[in-house]
Design an enzyme around this catalytic site. Structure first.
Site, PDB file in Angstrom:
ATOM      1  N   MET A   1       0.844  -1.197   0.000  1.00  0.00           N
ATOM      2  CA  MET A   1       0.000   0.000   0.000  1.00  0.00           C
ATOM      3  C   MET A   1       0.880   1.248   0.000  1.00  0.00           C
ATOM      4  O   MET A   1       1.532   1.554   0.996  1.00  0.00           O
ATOM      5  CB  MET A   1      -0.912   0.002   1.225  1.00  0.00           C
ATOM      6  CG  MET A   1      -1.868  -1.184   1.302  1.00  0.00           C
ATOM      7  SD  MET A   1      -3.055  -1.226  -0.061  1.00  0.00           S
ATOM      8  CE  MET A   1      -3.961   0.295   0.217  1.00  0.00           C
TER       9      MET A   1
ATOM     10  N   VAL B   1      -3.502   5.865  -5.742  1.00  0.00           N
ATOM     11  CA  VAL B   1      -4.734   5.298  -6.286  1.00  0.00           C
ATOM     12  C   VAL B   1      -4.522   3.883  -6.818  1.00  0.00           C
ATOM     13  O   VAL B   1      -5.423   3.038  -6.725  1.00  0.00           O
ATOM     14  CB  VAL B   1      -5.317   6.229  -7.376  1.00  0.00           C
ATOM     15  CG1 VAL B   1      -4.406   6.311  -8.593  1.00  0.00           C
ATOM     16  CG2 VAL B   1      -6.715   5.765  -7.784  1.00  0.00           C
ATOM     17  N   ASP B   2      -3.354   3.586  -7.367  1.00  0.00           N
ATOM     18  CA  ASP B   2      -3.141   2.272  -7.973  1.00  0.00           C
ATOM     19  C   ASP B   2      -3.180   1.152  -6.934  1.00  0.00           C
ATOM     20  O   ASP B   2      -3.865   0.138  -7.116  1.00  0.00           O
ATOM     21  CB  ASP B   2      -1.803   2.242  -8.730  1.00  0.00           C
ATOM     22  CG  ASP B   2      -1.789   3.205  -9.913  1.00  0.00           C
ATOM     23  OD1 ASP B   2      -2.863   3.442 -10.496  1.00  0.00           O
ATOM     24  OD2 ASP B   2      -0.710   3.721 -10.244  1.00  0.00           O
ATOM     25  N   SER B   3      -2.454   1.325  -5.836  1.00  0.00           N
ATOM     26  CA  SER B   3      -2.477   0.294  -4.802  1.00  0.00           C
ATOM     27  C   SER B   3      -3.835   0.244  -4.107  1.00  0.00           C
ATOM     28  O   SER B   3      -4.273  -0.813  -3.640  1.00  0.00           O
ATOM     29  CB  SER B   3      -1.359   0.511  -3.781  1.00  0.00           C
ATOM     30  OG  SER B   3      -1.504   1.731  -3.084  1.00  0.00           O
TER      31      SER B   3
ATOM     32  N   MET C   1       5.327   0.696   3.188  1.00  0.00           N
ATOM     33  CA  MET C   1       6.784   0.662   3.312  1.00  0.00           C
ATOM     34  C   MET C   1       7.355   2.064   3.470  1.00  0.00           C
ATOM     35  O   MET C   1       7.157   2.918   2.606  1.00  0.00           O
ATOM     36  CB  MET C   1       7.408   0.024   2.057  1.00  0.00           C
ATOM     37  CG  MET C   1       7.067  -1.421   1.841  1.00  0.00           C
ATOM     38  SD  MET C   1       7.681  -1.987   0.214  1.00  0.00           S
ATOM     39  CE  MET C   1       6.152  -2.030  -0.719  1.00  0.00           C
TER      40      MET C   1
ATOM     41  N   CYS D   1      15.276  -0.727  -7.139  1.00  0.00           N
ATOM     42  CA  CYS D   1      14.313  -0.617  -6.045  1.00  0.00           C
ATOM     43  C   CYS D   1      13.297  -1.756  -6.105  1.00  0.00           C
ATOM     44  O   CYS D   1      12.956  -2.364  -5.084  1.00  0.00           O
ATOM     45  CB  CYS D   1      13.613   0.736  -6.142  1.00  0.00           C
ATOM     46  SG  CYS D   1      12.368   1.012  -4.894  1.00  0.00           S
TER      47      CYS D   1
ATOM     48  N   GLY E   1       0.401  -2.453  -7.095  1.00  0.00           N
ATOM     49  CA  GLY E   1      -0.354  -1.709  -8.098  1.00  0.00           C
ATOM     50  C   GLY E   1       0.434  -1.398  -9.346  1.00  0.00           C
ATOM     51  O   GLY E   1       0.229  -0.347  -9.963  1.00  0.00           O
TER      52      GLY E   1
ATOM     53  N   CYS F   1      12.538   6.756  -6.997  1.00  0.00           N
ATOM     54  CA  CYS F   1      11.759   5.752  -6.279  1.00  0.00           C
ATOM     55  C   CYS F   1      11.852   5.928  -4.763  1.00  0.00           C
ATOM     56  O   CYS F   1      12.938   5.887  -4.195  1.00  0.00           O
ATOM     57  CB  CYS F   1      12.268   4.360  -6.669  1.00  0.00           C
ATOM     58  SG  CYS F   1      11.403   3.002  -5.878  1.00  0.00           S
TER      59      CYS F   1
END
Length: 372
Positions: free
Chosen positions: A11, A15-17, A36, A100, A124, A196
Site C-alpha cells: 500500500m 490510487v493504484d495500490s 513501506m 528498487c 499496483g 523511487c
C-alpha cells in the site's frame, strides 16, 4: 487470534495500490496491506511519506483489512541508494527504480510478507503475469502509456510465482473511475514522480548533498571551451537543459546537447543538434543480464528492446558472450544510449529480461580532447 492474510498488498497511499486492494477485497480474498517507509526524509524536497502512510491506513480502514507499516529505509540505503551514488560517481546514469523493485518491493517486502504468514504479495504495478510451459512470464501492462514491465525486468521465477498485479489489465482512466465509484479518498490523488521512494525535488541540489559540485569546463566536440558546468555527475547523455550556453560566437543558433562526460578530467562535451552523430549508436555491450525465465532464450536471438522507459520498441539481435556480457545490435541507430541505464528485451507482449548498459559504439573516441 485471526489467521494471517494470504496476500499482502503493498500500500503506497496512491490510487493504484488502493484499487489493487479494492479488487482483491471484492473478490473475497484474504488480504492485508503494508506500507513501506523506505527513505528517512532529509528535508531536501517533497517527501510525502507521512501523508502517504495516512492515506494507506485510511484505505485499509475503509476496506476493512488489516494494516501494517514497516521501516525499510536501511535496506533501501544499503541495497539501492549506495549503488545509485556509486554509479553517478563513476559517470554513469543509474536507474534506481529497477534496483528498487528488485531489492525492496520484491525482496525485502516479499520476505516481510512471508514473515507475516502471507504466501504472496500484490502491488499496483501496470504489468501482468501468466504461466506457460511450466514457466511464469512477465507481460506488458494492457495500458501502453502506463506499462511498467521495463522497471520489473529483473524479477525471476520465484518473485513472479509469488506476485500478483491486479490492475495490470486495466487502463489508468478505468482505475481512477473505479476508485471514484468506490468512494476511495485517493481517487484523484496525483501520481508520485521522481526517484523511487524519495519523491520530487530539485535533482541537482539533492545529488549535491552526496556528490559535492565540482565546476569544470564545457567543451565542444572540436575542443573549444564554451563555458562551465556544475559537476559532470549532474548531466546525462542527450541532455539539453541546464547547460546555460547561449549564443556562441561563430556557432549556429542551435541547442547544445551533452554527448560525453570525462569524469577523470571533469570535462563535459557538447554538440549542436539533437541527432548529433556523437549521440548515435547501433551497438551496445551490456552486463549483469537478468532473465525472467532464469536463462536467455538462446545464445543468439532476435527480439525488440528499449534502452529507456518511454522509447518505442526497436528490433535488435542479441548475442551472449561467455564472460557474462551480451552484445546488442539494432537495425537502426539509437539516440543517447546511456551507460548505467537498462536495455530491456521483449518478444511481443512478453518481457524477457534485461541488462545494464556498459558501453556503445557511439564515436566519442573521435572527440577532440585537446586543451581547446
Amino acid at each position: 487470534m485471526a489467521a494471517p492474510a494470504e496476500t499482502l498488498i503493498g500500500m503506497s497511499g496512491g490510487v493504484d495500490s488502493s484499487v489493487c486492494a479494492l479488487l482483491l477485497v471484492q473478490a473475497g480474498e484474504s488480504v492485508a496491506g503494508l506500507f513501506m517507509q523506505n527513505w528517512s526524509d532529509d528535508g531536501s524536497g517533497e517527501c510525502r511519506a507521512e501523508d502517504d502512510r495516512r492515506d494507506a491506513l485510511a484505505i485499509c480502514g475503509r476496506l476493512g483489512i488489516p494494516f501494517h507499516a514497516r521501516d525499510f529505509s536501511k535496506a533501501y540505503w544499503d541495497g539501492v541508494f549506495e549503488h545509485f551514488l556509486a554509479e553517478y560517481r563513476a559517470g554513469r546514469t543509474p536507474n534506481p527504480d529497477v534496483l528498487c523493485n528488485r531489492e525492496i518491493k520484491f525482496k525485502t517486502f516479499l520476505d516481510e510478507a512471508r514473515a507475516l504468514g502471507a504466501t504472496r504479495i500484490a502491488t499496483g504495478h501496470y504489468a501482468r503475469i501468466d504461466r506457460r510451459g511450466g514457466l511464469w512470464r512477465l507481460l506488458r501492462g494492457a495500458d501502453p502509456g502506463k506499462d511498467q514491465s521495463y522497471f520489473l525486468h529483473q524479477l525471476g521465477q520465484e518473485q513472479l510465482a509469488a506476485t500478483r498485479f491486479p490492475i495490470g489489465h486495466l487502463p489508468k482512466a478505468e482505475v481512477r473511475r473505479m476508485a471514484r465509484e468506490a468512494g476511495l479518498p485517493t481517487a484523484a490523488k496525483k501520481d508520485s514522480t521522481g526517484i523511487c521512494f524519495i519523491g520530487e525535488r530539485d535533482f541537482r541540489s539533492f545529488l549535491a548533498q552526496y556528490l559535492p559540485a565540482r565546476r569544470g569546463e564545457i567543451r565542444s566536440v572540436d575542443g573549444q571551451a564554451l563555458g562551465e558546468h556544475e559537476g559532470v555527475f549532474y548531466y546525462t547523455l542527450g541532455q539539453r537543459e541546464g547547460l546555460a550556453l547561449g549564443g556562441v560566437k561563430g556557432r549556429p543558433q542551435a541547442p547544445w546537447y551533452v554527448v560525453d562526460k570525462d569524469v577523470a578530467g571533469n570535462i563535459l562535451y557538447v554538440d549542436q543538434g539533437s541527432e548529433s552523430r556523437f549521440l548515435m549508436s547501433s551497438r551496445l555491450v551490456a552486463i549483469e543480464a537478468s532473465w525472467t525465465a532464469g536463462q536467455a532464450p538462446a545464445d543468439v536471438f532476435e527480439c525488440t528492446a528499449k534502452t529507456r522507459y518511454r522509447q518505442a520498441d526497436e528490433p535488435c539481435r542479441v548475442e551472449m558472450d561467455g564472460d557474462g556480457r551480451l552484445a546488442v545490435r539494432f537495425e537502426r541507430p539509437q539516440r543517447a544510449v546511456t551507460p548505467g541505464q537498462s536495455v530491456v528485451f521483449y518478444a511481443g507482449v512478453e518481457c524477457l529480461g534485461g541488462a545494464v548498459i556498459e558501453s556503445t559504439d557511439a564515436p566519442v573516441d573521435e572527440l577532440e580532447r585537446g586543451s581547446g
